[in-house]
Write a protein that holds these residues in place. Structure first.
Motif, PDB file in Angstrom:
ATOM      1  N   ARG A  43     -22.317  10.170  18.410  1.00 57.97           N
ATOM      2  CA  ARG A  43     -22.403  10.274  16.963  1.00 57.97           C
ATOM      3  C   ARG A  43     -21.269   9.518  16.316  1.00 57.97           C
ATOM      4  O   ARG A  43     -20.141   9.551  16.815  1.00 57.97           O
ATOM      5  N   HIS A  52     -18.206  12.269   9.281  1.00 53.98           N
ATOM      6  CA  HIS A  52     -19.334  11.458   9.744  1.00 53.98           C
ATOM      7  C   HIS A  52     -20.087  10.822   8.583  1.00 53.98           C
ATOM      8  O   HIS A  52     -20.769   9.822   8.761  1.00 53.98           O
ATOM      9  N   ILE A  59     -15.993   9.980  15.364  1.00 52.56           N
ATOM     10  CA  ILE A  59     -16.995   9.908  16.434  1.00 52.56           C
ATOM     11  C   ILE A  59     -17.043  11.190  17.267  1.00 52.56           C
ATOM     12  O   ILE A  59     -16.076  11.938  17.324  1.00 52.56           O
ATOM     13  N   ASP A  60     -18.200  11.408  17.878  1.00 53.90           N
ATOM     14  CA  ASP A  60     -18.345  12.478  18.859  1.00 53.90           C
ATOM     15  C   ASP A  60     -18.569  11.816  20.224  1.00 53.90           C
ATOM     16  O   ASP A  60     -19.416  10.938  20.356  1.00 53.90           O
ATOM     17  N   GLU A  66     -14.967  22.223  18.213  1.00 53.39           N
ATOM     18  CA  GLU A  66     -15.188  20.823  17.832  1.00 53.39           C
ATOM     19  C   GLU A  66     -14.498  19.868  18.791  1.00 53.39           C
ATOM     20  O   GLU A  66     -14.992  18.773  19.057  1.00 53.39           O
ATOM     21  N   HIS A  81     -15.070  15.776  19.152  1.00 53.80           N
ATOM     22  CA  HIS A  81     -14.958  15.072  17.876  1.00 53.80           C
ATOM     23  C   HIS A  81     -13.556  14.502  17.759  1.00 53.80           C
ATOM     24  O   HIS A  81     -12.579  15.217  17.907  1.00 53.80           O
TER      25      HIS A  81
HETATM   26 ZN   LIG Z   1     -18.113  15.140  14.959  1.00 52.22          ZN
END
Ligand SMILES: [Zn+2]
Length: 172
Positions: free
Chosen positions: A52, A96, A103-104, A159, A164
């Protein structure tokens, strides 16, 4: 800042697997370069996986995320009434919707994806603790490699397992 559109699959040594329902990952070019540098510094058995990055709020994807977020907040509140103070951290867009520097990331060990959060953000803390313990050595390597490239890990424990991270702006 320029954005790259990455389709699912291997890009150099990094796997791109957009998180459902997304079909691609839009990532800031410098952020992508830094992620590749992080990957290059890791031992061969460890792989980074990008799931992501930038998700503009006005798109269909952005709207879908908003709906998921509302349902998620409701469910999280039911499951974990004592963790309400984490809702902003976990369900906020965490940048995001702003640009492609947030970013993930996931990791693979010997090519297999490690599910640090098998139930996504709803994974109980005790399960998370067990997984952190099991994968701790590799997790520390990945976190160190990301930090060395200027990435900042999310302060919330759940998270941070997502993983993340934000590319810190370079101070001139
Ligand atoms: Zn994230």
């Amino acid at each position: 800042m320029s954005l790259l559109t990455l389709l699912p699959g291997a890009h150099n040594d990094i796997l791109v697997m957009p998180r459902w329902p997304s079909k691609q990952v839009l990532v800031d070019e410098l952020t992508w370069q830094k992620l590749q540098a992080a990957q290059a510094s890791l031992p061969a058995h460890l792989g980074l996986l990008l799931t992501r990055a930038y998700e503009p709020a006005v798109t269909e994807l952005g709207r879908a995320r908003t709906v998921f977020r509302r349902m998620g907040i409701w469910l999280f509140g039911m499951l974990y009434p004592h963790r309400k103070d984490e809702i902003d951290d976990i369900f906020g867009s965490n940048g995001h919707d702003l640009d492609g520097t947030h970013i993930d990331v996931s990791i693979t060990i010997h090519g297999r994806r490690v599910r640090l959060l098998p139930l996504s953000v709803f994974t109980p803390i005790s399960w998370q603790a067990r997984r952190i313990k099991k994968f701790n050595a590799d997790l520390v390597l990945v976190q160190t490699a990301l930090a060395a490239q200027g990435f900042q890990l999310h302060r919330n424990a759940t998270e941070s397992l997502q993983i993340h991270c934000d590319l810190k702006p370079v101070l001139q």
